[in-house]
Design a protein around this motif. Structure first.
Motif: not given
Length: 210
Positions: A32-52
């Motif tokens: 059951f997904q309660v959180r999701e956020e996207k953004g560049d975390l490793n500074n490569d210009g591409k979208m990364d993602k976190i989920t809870v």
């Protein structure tokens, strides 16, 4: 005698395979997904993602944070971090069926920094993690608390803001009243934590350290 021996071997293998299957199944209960956020975390210009995600089968309702990072080639994201200890379960064992009283933390990604905002007793705390040296390291903590016993706020309520830069080691506590520009008290000290805490080792109970 040989047949009996083979029978016991068969039973032993069957039990081990069953336990193995149960272990695999238990790891897949965070559905059951309660959180999701996207953004560049490793500074490569591409979208990364976190989920809870939450485990709805376990009565304590544990939560799992996962961080997926982009790769140099292709669009596929790769799992970089998976932690079930950074967020407190909704119904902790020690609460004996009662809710933890805190909402599930919020996550934000801004300028390559992953921030986790959490409720704590009498206030809230924000942790900032930065991808450095192949790990997400805790680089900054901000905490806001108030001294009211019952949670009510008036002109006499004292708010304490704590800012802790783990890179420099500078930790500052500032006391003031609501909407007041006058500082009641300010305390500064230097606390060096080395190596910097990594997100995969971080526990929700670590809030007491800051």
């Amino acid at each position: 005698m040989k047949n009996i021996y083979l029978y016991f071997v068969f039973i032993l293998i069957s039990v081990q395979m069953n336990l193995f299957a149960q272990n695999i199944k238990s790891k897949d209960n965070y559905t059951f997904q309660v959180r999701e956020e996207k953004g560049d975390l490793n500074n490569d210009g591409k979208m990364d993602k976190i989920t809870v995600k939450m485990d709805l089968i376990d009565e304590t309702r544990p939560l799992r944070l996962q961080i997926f990072l982009s790769q140099p080639k292709g669009r596929k994201l790769t799992l970089a971090v998976s932690s079930t200890q950074i967020i407190e379960a909704q119904y902790p064992v020690e609460k004996k069926g009662k809710h933890s009283e805190y909402q599930i933390p919020n996550f934000f990604i801004e300028k390559g920094v992953l921030s986790m905002w959490s409720e704590i007793k009498g206030g809230n705390i924000t942790y900032d993690f930065k991808y450095r040296n192949g790990n997400f390291e805790l680089i900054n903590v901000e905490k806001l608390t108030q001294n009211s016993i019952d949670g009510s706020i008036d002109e006499n309520t004292v708010f304490t803001k704590t800012e802790f830069n783990l890179i420099t080691g500078l930790r500052t506590e500032t006391d003031d009243h609501l909407d007041s520009k006058k500082i009641l008290n300010k305390r500064t000290k230097r606390v060096l934590i080395r190596p910097l805490p990594k997100i995969q080792d971080f526990k929700f109970s670590d809030k007491k350290l800051y």
